[in-house]
Design an enzyme around this catalytic site. Structure first.
Site, mmCIF file in Angstrom:
data_model
loop_
_atom_site.group_PDB
_atom_site.id
_atom_site.type_symbol
_atom_site.label_atom_id
_atom_site.label_comp_id
_atom_site.label_asym_id
_atom_site.label_seq_id
_atom_site.Cartn_x
_atom_site.Cartn_y
_atom_site.Cartn_z
ATOM 1 N N SER A 41 0.764 -0.985 -0.180
ATOM 2 C CA SER A 41 -0.040 0.089 0.427
ATOM 3 C C SER A 41 0.560 1.411 -0.309
ATOM 4 O O SER A 41 0.659 2.315 -0.437
ATOM 5 C CB SER A 41 -1.117 0.038 1.564
ATOM 6 N N ASP A 274 -1.178 8.521 8.549
ATOM 7 C CA ASP A 274 -1.662 7.682 9.571
ATOM 8 C C ASP A 274 -1.177 6.404 10.013
ATOM 9 O O ASP A 274 -2.376 5.672 10.847
ATOM 10 C CB ASP A 274 -2.966 6.571 8.219
ATOM 11 N N HIS A 277 1.709 5.015 6.773
ATOM 12 C CA HIS A 277 1.521 5.172 5.307
ATOM 13 C C HIS A 277 2.050 6.837 5.382
ATOM 14 O O HIS A 277 1.834 7.448 6.515
ATOM 15 C CB HIS A 277 0.870 5.042 4.815
#
Length: 322
Positions: A41, A274, A277
Site C-alpha cells: 500500500s 495515518d 503510510h
C-alpha cells in the site's frame, strides 16, 4: 505465462504512456513507454481500493481533492517516478512491456506481519524465503521480456508511529528519534540481503538493468531532520487514532463523549499520514532524494535507469530472452 496475466497477478499498473526508452550514452535520458509497479500500500495507486475495500476521505484531500485509491493525503513516491520517467501520451500497449520500467517497493508488510505474529528471530529467519519469492517474481518478469528494474529497499519500519505505539518498549530499545531500534535493525538486515539478491540477479540476467534504491536512508534522514525541515514530531500522525481507541483513517467514533478519528488541519506538516503510510509532503521529499540517483546502486537517476552495460549488443536489448 502471458505478460498481461502476469502483471495482473503480481503487479499494480501505475502509469502506461507511449514513448521509447533511450539507453543513456553521452548524457541522454531514458523515456519509458510505461511504468509498472509491484508493491504494497505504500505504492498502491488504486488496486486495493478497486478489488478489496474502498479508500475513504480524507485520503487524497491535499492533491486530488477526493480519494484516489492511495493511502495518503496526496501523491505517492511512485507518482513522481511515473512523472519523471515517462513522456505524456496514451496507455501503453503489450508490445511496450519489454521497454517499460518495472518498480518494486515491498518488504514492509512482510516484516510487519512477522513482528505482529512471531519473534524478531523468526522474522530474521524468514527473510531468505521472502527474498526468494521476490527474486522469482523478478525472474518471471524478465522471462516475459522485462529488462529495466528499479528496486526499493524497505524503510525504517521501527519509525512508523503505529509500530512505536504497539511495541512493548524496554530500556534502550528506542533510538534518539523514538524509533524501535530492534525493528529497524531487522529492516536493515532485510535490505542487506536484498542488495545481495540484486547483485546475484545482475549476474544471472546480464541483459537486465537493475537499480537498487536505498529508500531506508532517505526516510530515516527525513525523520531525523523533521523539526529542522518544518515538520511536527515524526511520531505524530494526521489521520485516524491508535490512542485510547483504534479507528482507521476515514472513520470516526465517539466513545464516552470523546470523538476519535478527526484528521489534522495541516497534513503538509506531518511525515506520517495515518501512522503507517507517509504524507504527500513526506513523499515529495523522499522522491527528491531518491530519484536523482544519489542513494542508488549504481548511482543513476530515474532518467538513467535504462543504461546497459557497455558489453551488451544493442540488438539484444529489447524483447529478446536470454
Amino acid at each position: 505465462m502471458d505478460p498481461v496475466k502476469l502483471l495482473a497477478l503480481v503487479g499494480l499498473l501505475v502509469l502506461g504512456l507511449l514513448g521509447h526508452p533511450t539507453a543513456v550514452h553521452g548524457g541522454r535520458s531514458c523515456k519509458f513507454p510505461a511504468v509498472y509497479n509491484f508493491g504494497d500500500s505504500n505504492s498502491d495507486t488504486g488496486a486495493i481500493s478497486a478489488a478489496l475495500s474502498e479508500v475513504l476521505p480524507p485520503n487524497g484531500e491535499s492533491f486530488f481533492g477526493s480519494p484516489s485509491g492511495r493511502f495518503s493525503d496526496g501523491r505517492l513516491v511512485v507518482d513522481f517516478i511515473g512523472k519523471r520517467a515517462t513522456s505524456k501520451g496514451k496507455l501503453s500497449r503489450p508490445e511496450d512491456f519489454s521497454k517499460a520500467l518495472y518498480t518494486f517497493d515491498i518488504g514492509q508488510n512482510d516484516l510487519a506481519f512477522g513482528f505482529q505474529h512471531t519473534t524478531e528471530e523468526q522474522v530474521i529467519a524468514s527473510i531468505p524465503d521472502i527474498l526468494a519469492n521476490l527474486s522469482q517474481a523478478i525472474h518471471q518478469v524478465y522471462e516475459e521480456g522485462g529488462r529495466f528494474f528499479w528496486i526499493h529497499n524497505t524503510g525504517p519500519i521501527g519509525c512508523l508511529p503505529y509500530n512505536v505505539i504497539y511495541y512493548q518498549s524496554k530500556p534502550g530499545t528506542l533510538d534518539k528519534n523514538g524509533c524501535v531500534r530492534p525493528q529497524n535493525a531487522v529492516a536493515q538486515e532485510f535490505n542487506r540481503q536484498l542488495k545481495d539478491m540484486v547483485l546475484k540477479l545482475r549476474s544471472d540476467h546480464p541483459l537486465a538493468v537493475l537499480t537498487y534504491v536505498d529508500v531506508y536512508s532517505a526516510k530515516y534522514a527525513l525523520i531525523s531532520s523533521a523539526k529542522d525541515l518544518g515538520f511536527v514530531d515524526p511520531l505524530e500522525f494526521c489521520c485516524g487514532s491508535y490512542y485510547g481507541y483504534h479507528i482507521d483513517c476515514g472513520k470516526k467514533a465517539t466513545v464516552n463523549g470523546t470523538v476519535y478519528g478527526n484528521p489534522c488541519k495541516d497534513p503538509s506538516r506531518h511525515i506520517s499520514w495515518d501512522g503507517i503510510h507517509y504524507s504527500q509532503a513526506a513523499n515529495i521529499w523522499i522522491a527528491k532524494h531518491i530519484l536523482n540517483g544519489s542513494l542508488s546502486d549504481p548511482p543513476v537517476s530515474i532518467r538513467e535507469a535504462c543504461h546497459y552495460p557497455k558489453n551488451v549488443p544493442f540488438c539484444f536489448r529489447f524483447g529478446r530472452k536470454a
